[in-house]
Design a protein around this motif. Structure first.
Motif, short mmCIF file in Angstrom:
data_model
loop_
_atom_site.label_atom_id
_atom_site.label_comp_id
_atom_site.label_asym_id
_atom_site.label_seq_id
_atom_site.Cartn_x
_atom_site.Cartn_y
_atom_site.Cartn_z
N ASP A 183 13.37 71.64 -1.58
CA ASP A 183 14.02 70.47 -1.34
C ASP A 183 12.73 69.22 -2.19
OD1 ASP A 183 15.74 71.79 -0.20
OD2 ASP A 183 14.42 70.48 1.78
N ARG A 184 11.41 69.35 -2.80
CA ARG A 184 10.88 68.96 -3.21
C ARG A 184 10.96 69.02 -4.65
NH1 ARG A 184 5.51 69.83 -1.74
NH2 ARG A 184 5.90 69.58 0.36
N GLU A 185 11.66 70.19 -5.22
CA GLU A 185 11.92 70.55 -6.87
C GLU A 185 12.89 69.85 -7.19
OE1 GLU A 185 11.20 74.03 -8.15
OE2 GLU A 185 9.19 74.10 -6.89
N LYS A 186 14.16 69.81 -6.16
CA LYS A 186 15.49 68.95 -6.43
C LYS A 186 15.11 67.66 -6.56
CE LYS A 186 18.30 72.54 -3.47
NZ LYS A 186 18.71 73.45 -2.34
N TYR A 187 14.34 67.23 -5.64
CA TYR A 187 14.18 65.62 -5.42
C TYR A 187 14.03 65.46 -6.43
CZ TYR A 187 12.49 61.12 -3.73
OH TYR A 187 12.80 59.45 -3.82
N ARG A 188 12.72 66.03 -6.44
CA ARG A 188 11.53 65.51 -8.14
C ARG A 188 13.35 65.90 -9.90
NH1 ARG A 188 8.83 68.74 -11.75
NH2 ARG A 188 8.01 67.77 -13.20
N GLU A 189 13.45 67.18 -9.48
CA GLU A 189 15.00 67.57 -10.79
C GLU A 189 15.34 66.15 -10.68
OE1 GLU A 189 16.65 70.67 -10.63
OE2 GLU A 189 15.05 72.22 -10.45
N ARG A 190 16.28 65.65 -9.21
CA ARG A 190 17.43 65.16 -9.65
C ARG A 190 16.42 63.14 -9.60
NH1 ARG A 190 19.10 62.77 -3.66
NH2 ARG A 190 17.28 64.07 -3.62
N LEU A 191 15.36 62.44 -9.54
CA LEU A 191 14.57 61.59 -9.75
C LEU A 191 14.56 61.65 -11.40
CD1 LEU A 191 11.76 61.34 -7.51
CD2 LEU A 191 13.11 60.03 -7.48
N LEU A 192 14.21 62.83 -11.85
CA LEU A 192 13.52 63.29 -13.19
C LEU A 192 15.18 62.83 -13.99
CD1 LEU A 192 11.45 66.32 -13.78
CD2 LEU A 192 11.39 63.73 -14.39
N GLN B 149 17.77 60.74 -12.89
CA GLN B 149 18.25 59.37 -12.57
C GLN B 149 17.25 58.71 -13.65
OE1 GLN B 149 17.24 58.99 -9.01
NE2 GLN B 149 19.87 59.16 -8.32
N VAL B 150 15.88 59.10 -13.68
CA VAL B 150 15.03 58.13 -14.65
C VAL B 150 15.59 58.69 -16.03
CG1 VAL B 150 12.55 58.60 -15.77
CG2 VAL B 150 13.24 57.65 -13.63
N LYS B 151 15.81 59.57 -16.68
CA LYS B 151 16.42 59.54 -17.94
C LYS B 151 17.99 58.91 -18.19
CE LYS B 151 15.08 64.71 -18.76
NZ LYS B 151 14.88 65.89 -18.83
N ASP B 152 18.96 58.79 -17.09
CA ASP B 152 19.69 57.84 -16.95
C ASP B 152 19.32 56.55 -16.80
OD1 ASP B 152 21.87 60.18 -16.56
OD2 ASP B 152 22.10 60.24 -14.49
N PHE B 153 18.47 56.35 -16.28
CA PHE B 153 17.97 55.14 -16.37
C PHE B 153 17.36 54.71 -17.86
CE2 PHE B 153 14.05 52.18 -16.03
CZ PHE B 153 14.68 50.94 -15.33
N GLU B 154 16.71 55.32 -18.28
CA GLU B 154 16.72 55.33 -19.63
C GLU B 154 17.15 55.18 -20.78
OE1 GLU B 154 13.53 54.97 -21.00
OE2 GLU B 154 12.58 54.77 -18.81
N LYS B 155 18.47 55.73 -20.56
CA LYS B 155 19.41 56.18 -21.52
C LYS B 155 20.41 54.36 -21.47
CE LYS B 155 20.51 60.96 -21.67
NZ LYS B 155 21.06 61.40 -21.63
N LEU B 156 20.68 54.14 -19.89
CA LEU B 156 21.44 53.26 -19.87
C LEU B 156 20.04 51.82 -19.90
CD1 LEU B 156 22.71 53.59 -16.31
CD2 LEU B 156 23.61 53.31 -18.53
N LYS B 157 19.10 52.19 -19.62
CA LYS B 157 17.71 50.73 -20.19
C LYS B 157 18.15 50.69 -22.11
CE LYS B 157 12.90 49.13 -20.50
NZ LYS B 157 11.80 50.21 -19.64
N ALA B 158 18.14 51.92 -22.32
CA ALA B 158 18.22 52.38 -23.90
C ALA B 158 19.75 51.14 -24.49
CB ALA B 158 18.01 53.34 -24.75
N ALA B 159 20.62 51.41 -23.79
CA ALA B 159 21.95 50.67 -23.76
C ALA B 159 21.62 49.66 -23.90
CB ALA B 159 22.97 51.71 -23.35
N PHE B 160 21.03 48.55 -22.95
CA PHE B 160 21.32 48.22 -22.08
C PHE B 160 20.33 47.09 -23.70
CE2 PHE B 160 19.24 43.98 -20.12
CZ PHE B 160 20.32 43.85 -19.76
#
Length: 140
Positions: free
Chosen positions: A7-16, A18-29
């Motif tokens: 569960d933690r690894e899934k959570y960590r992967e999901r967070l990673l 989300q962080v990657k998506d956030f970084e992409k969105l941040k770069a696009a922004f």
């Protein structure tokens, strides 16, 4: 524990993710923001450029308007001088015409008087001729 770890690894992967998506969105922004700022600056510069062109056109127009008014003023002065000359010449023409008419009337009057004098002289001469003829007849 294994389950928690998964569960933690899934959570960590999901967070990673989300962080990657956030970084992409941040770069696009950031890219969109830079593009927006660039457009805004170009609009401001364009607006300022257009304002400058408008000011230059207004100055040119006011200068040309002043020049046009000066030309019109000079033209009006020239036209006024010409009109006053025309008026003076018309007055002189009327005066001269009146003088010519007076002279012609005097000429006709004098001619009539001369004709009358010539006619009376002719009558006098004719009467003298008759008198001379009578005197010649008497002398003979």
């Amino acid at each position: 524990m294994v389950k928690e770890r998964r569960d933690r690894e899934k959570y960590r992967e999901r967070l990673l993710r989300q962080v990657k998506d956030f970084e992409k969105l941040k770069a696009a922004f950031a890219e969109e923001k830079a593009k927006f700022e660039s457009e805004r600056k170009s609009e401001e510069w364009g607006r300022e450029g257009l304002k400058g062109k408008l000011r230059a056109a207004e100055e040119l127009l006011s200068k040309e308007c002043a020049d046009w008014k000066e030309v019109c003023k000079k033209d009006n002065q020239r036209m006024y001088a010409t009109r006053s000359k025309i008026t003076d010449l018309e007055a002189q023409n009327a005066t001269l015409t009146k003088k010519v008419e007076d002279v012609e009337a005097d000429k006709e009057r004098v001619e009539d008087e001369l004709k009358a004098q010539v006619a009376s002289k002719d009558k006098d001469l004719h009467a003298k001729d008759v008198e001379i003829a009578e005197l010649k007849c008497r002398l003979r």
